[in-house]
Design a protein around this motif. Structure first.
Motif, short mmCIF file in Angstrom:
data_model
loop_
_atom_site.label_atom_id
_atom_site.label_comp_id
_atom_site.label_asym_id
_atom_site.label_seq_id
_atom_site.Cartn_x
_atom_site.Cartn_y
_atom_site.Cartn_z
N GLU A 182 0.83 -1.21 0.00
CA GLU A 182 0.00 0.00 0.00
C GLU A 182 0.88 1.27 0.00
O GLU A 182 0.64 2.20 -0.77
N ARG A 183 1.92 1.25 0.85
CA ARG A 183 2.81 2.42 0.90
C ARG A 183 3.60 2.57 -0.41
O ARG A 183 3.80 3.67 -0.92
N THR A 184 4.02 1.40 -0.95
CA THR A 184 4.77 1.43 -2.21
C THR A 184 3.89 2.01 -3.32
O THR A 184 4.34 2.82 -4.15
N MET A 185 2.64 1.61 -3.31
CA MET A 185 1.73 2.04 -4.36
C MET A 185 1.51 3.54 -4.33
O MET A 185 1.38 4.18 -5.38
N GLU A 186 1.49 4.11 -3.11
CA GLU A 186 1.33 5.58 -3.02
C GLU A 186 2.49 6.28 -3.74
O GLU A 186 2.28 7.24 -4.47
N VAL A 187 3.70 5.75 -3.54
CA VAL A 187 4.87 6.36 -4.18
C VAL A 187 4.77 6.17 -5.70
O VAL A 187 5.02 7.10 -6.49
N ILE A 188 4.39 4.97 -6.11
CA ILE A 188 4.31 4.69 -7.55
C ILE A 188 3.25 5.57 -8.22
O ILE A 188 3.49 6.14 -9.28
N GLU A 189 2.13 5.71 -7.56
CA GLU A 189 1.08 6.56 -8.14
C GLU A 189 1.56 8.00 -8.26
O GLU A 189 1.32 8.67 -9.26
N ASP A 190 2.26 8.43 -7.20
CA ASP A 190 2.76 9.80 -7.20
C ASP A 190 3.75 10.02 -8.36
O ASP A 190 3.69 11.02 -9.07
N ARG A 191 4.63 9.04 -8.56
CA ARG A 191 5.68 9.24 -9.56
C ARG A 191 5.25 8.84 -10.98
O ARG A 191 5.66 9.45 -11.94
N PHE A 192 4.50 7.73 -11.08
CA PHE A 192 4.22 7.19 -12.42
C PHE A 192 2.73 7.17 -12.76
O PHE A 192 2.36 6.69 -13.82
N GLY A 193 1.89 7.71 -11.82
CA GLY A 193 0.43 7.64 -12.01
C GLY A 193 -0.02 8.16 -13.36
O GLY A 193 -0.87 7.57 -14.03
N LYS A 194 0.59 9.25 -13.82
CA LYS A 194 0.09 9.85 -15.08
C LYS A 194 0.33 8.92 -16.26
O LYS A 194 -0.38 8.97 -17.27
N TYR A 195 1.32 8.02 -16.15
CA TYR A 195 1.55 7.06 -17.25
C TYR A 195 0.68 5.82 -17.09
O TYR A 195 0.41 5.12 -18.06
N MET A 196 0.24 5.56 -15.86
CA MET A 196 -0.56 4.35 -15.62
C MET A 196 -1.91 4.43 -16.35
O MET A 196 -2.46 3.42 -16.76
N HIS A 197 -2.43 5.67 -16.51
CA HIS A 197 -3.70 5.83 -17.22
C HIS A 197 -3.61 5.33 -18.67
O HIS A 197 -4.61 5.00 -19.28
N ARG A 198 -2.38 5.31 -19.20
CA ARG A 198 -2.22 4.94 -20.61
C ARG A 198 -1.99 3.44 -20.77
O ARG A 198 -1.78 2.96 -21.89
N MET A 199 -1.98 2.69 -19.68
CA MET A 199 -1.61 1.27 -19.73
C MET A 199 -2.83 0.35 -19.75
O MET A 199 -3.92 0.72 -19.32
N LYS A 200 -2.56 -0.89 -20.22
CA LYS A 200 -3.59 -1.94 -20.18
C LYS A 200 -3.44 -2.77 -18.91
O LYS A 200 -4.38 -3.36 -18.42
N TRP A 201 -2.21 -2.88 -18.44
CA TRP A 201 -1.97 -3.70 -17.24
C TRP A 201 -0.81 -3.14 -16.42
O TRP A 201 0.06 -2.44 -16.93
N ILE A 202 -0.88 -3.47 -15.11
CA ILE A 202 0.22 -3.14 -14.19
C ILE A 202 0.59 -4.46 -13.50
O ILE A 202 -0.28 -5.16 -13.00
N ASN A 203 1.88 -4.76 -13.49
CA ASN A 203 2.34 -5.98 -12.83
C ASN A 203 3.02 -5.58 -11.52
O ASN A 203 3.99 -4.82 -11.53
N PHE A 204 2.46 -6.08 -10.39
CA PHE A 204 2.95 -5.69 -9.06
C PHE A 204 4.17 -6.52 -8.62
O PHE A 204 4.56 -6.47 -7.45
N GLY A 205 4.73 -7.36 -9.51
CA GLY A 205 5.92 -8.13 -9.17
C GLY A 205 5.66 -9.19 -8.10
O GLY A 205 4.52 -9.64 -7.89
N GLY A 206 6.75 -9.59 -7.41
CA GLY A 206 6.63 -10.61 -6.37
C GLY A 206 6.89 -10.02 -5.01
O GLY A 206 6.82 -8.80 -4.81
N GLY A 207 7.21 -10.91 -4.07
CA GLY A 207 7.51 -10.46 -2.71
C GLY A 207 6.28 -10.34 -1.82
O GLY A 207 6.38 -9.91 -0.68
N HIS A 208 5.10 -10.71 -2.36
CA HIS A 208 3.86 -10.65 -1.58
C HIS A 208 3.73 -11.99 -0.84
O HIS A 208 3.53 -13.02 -1.47
#
Ligand SMILES: Cc1ncc(COP(=O)(O)O)c(C=O)c1O
Length: 375
Positions: A182-208
């Motif tokens: 959740e905390r990581t996602m806040e940073v990602i949205e802040d930095r890359f959010g504007k590009y995420m709107h243009r995507m079909k998919w987001i891969n959250f990787g591993g480590g969960h």
């Protein structure tokens, strides 16, 4: 807990339990359904393809890190095959196109180099981003540590080159809970959010660490749904460890007992060869019936078969003194063991077995030819 008969089992052997594996797969499958995401098995963590037919029933596919893993996933699992590698080899790329559906590139230069072939083969392309935020404290496992080669930072991101890119990928976690995500996602949205709107998919990787008993699944589902809805994207997760967490055992035998200021037992296994993460991570695996030093009356340092002075598994105490021939069962030995083991010192690889709760069947044994062929 294992219930099989230890007396007649030849050691060393990795025993992976089908019931425990299916229990994990059911949890992952429930997450897929509840969150509306896709979960891929990261083969780097667990590649025991005997279980791929079972995994196919519950998961959406696999992710690979090399030609060999991609081919194994394609041939033995046969559902979605993804790949990410820090760089791709020219002489392997055409073959990869025959196995993989999704290609994640580490940099825009790699994407530029291979995008023609990949897009004209009808494959999906993604870029791995490095959000420069990770809560991993061990550098060797931290993809965001200083001068990391893994992923494209915002500084190196080239939005004008996004044509043909349909997904973003990040991998910044290791054995972590969903609050970290959740905390990581806040940073990602802040930095890359504007590009995420243009995507079909987001891969959250591993480590969960989804299949761990204290994992907060509800929070994970909330985070996934938030991203899906806000950016109108499909979400992928690609855990390795969570697939096989607590499903396997390494059964070994005591070969000798000695004393050099403390009691020492030499086992027919090796931290260095058969459980390298014990040294690399480092961590102390659990042994059934044993405790921390001093908990029970007889404390031993358990050592491996190689000449490496540090081939030590750890210090453990037992209710009874250890004797040659005693069997010790290490727990949680399915992931990052078989995929990483080696024959240093010529030490043989453990056999591989499956258990159905009561019966153990050996499915693989190794010997001189396996050792010799690698050299
Ligand atoms: C890109 C990527 N995806 C997935 C994984 C799987 O991670 P884990 O086994 O910790 O879930 C890793 C592990 O290093 C990775 O590097």
């Amino acid at each position: 807990m294992i219930e099989f008969d230890l007396k007649n089992i030849e050691t060393p052997v990795y025993v992976v339990d089908k019931g425990l594996m299916e229990k994990n797969l059911k949890v992952l499958s429930q997450v897929q359904h509840a969150a509306g995401c896709k979960i891929l098995a990261a083969l780097k963590g667990f590649s025991m393809y005997h279980f791929f037919p079972l995994m196919r029933k519950y998961l959406s596919g696999i992710t690979s890190s090399s030609l060999n893993e991609a081919r194994l996933g394609y041939e033995e699992m046969g559902s979605e095959v993804h790949i990410y590698a820090p760089a791709y080899r020219d002489d392997e790329f055409d073959e990869l196109l025959g196995y993989c559906d999704h290609f994640v590139f580490n940099s825009f230069s790699q994407y530029e180099k291979f995008k023609g072939k990949t897009l004209s083969a009808g494959k999906e392309c993604g870029i791995r981003i490095n959000p420069e935020y990770s809560e991993i404290t061990t550098d060797i496992y931290n993809p965001c540590f200083t001068y990391s080669r893994l992923g494209t930072t915002l500084h190196n991101f080239e939005p004008e080159k996004l044509g043909g890119i349909s997904g973003l990928h990040f991998h910044t976690m290791c054995e972590q809970n969903s609050d970290t995500l959740e905390r990581t996602m806040e940073v990602i949205e802040d930095r890359f959010g504007k590009y995420m709107h243009r995507m079909k998919w987001i891969n959250f990787g591993g480590g969960h660490h989804i299949t761990r008993s204290d994992y907060d699944i509800e929070r994970l589902i909330r985070v996934i749904k938030h991203i899906k809805e806000k950016y109108d994207v499909e979400v992928y997760l690609e855990p390795g460890e969570a697939i096989a967490l607590n499903t396997g055992f390494l059964v070994s035998s005591v070969l000798d007992v000695m004393n050099n200021g403390m009691d020492i037992a030499i086992l027919d296994t090796s931290a260095s060869c058969h459980m390298p993460d014990v040294i690399e991570m480092p961590y102390r695996p659990e042994i059934i019936g044993a405790g921390k030093p001093g908990k029970f009356s007889h404390t031993y340092r358990l050592g491996g078969l190689t000449c490496l002075a540090g081939d030590v598994i750890g210090d453990y105490s037992f209710e009874q003194p250890l004797e040659p021939g005693d069997k010790l069962v290490f727990t949680d030995m399915a992931h990052y063991t078989m995929v990483k083991n080696n024959t240093f010192n010529g030490v043989n690889l453990p056999s591989i077995a499956i258990s159905d709760g009561s019966n153990v069947s050996i499915i693989k044994t190794f010997g001189f030819e396996d050792y010799k062929r690698r050299l």
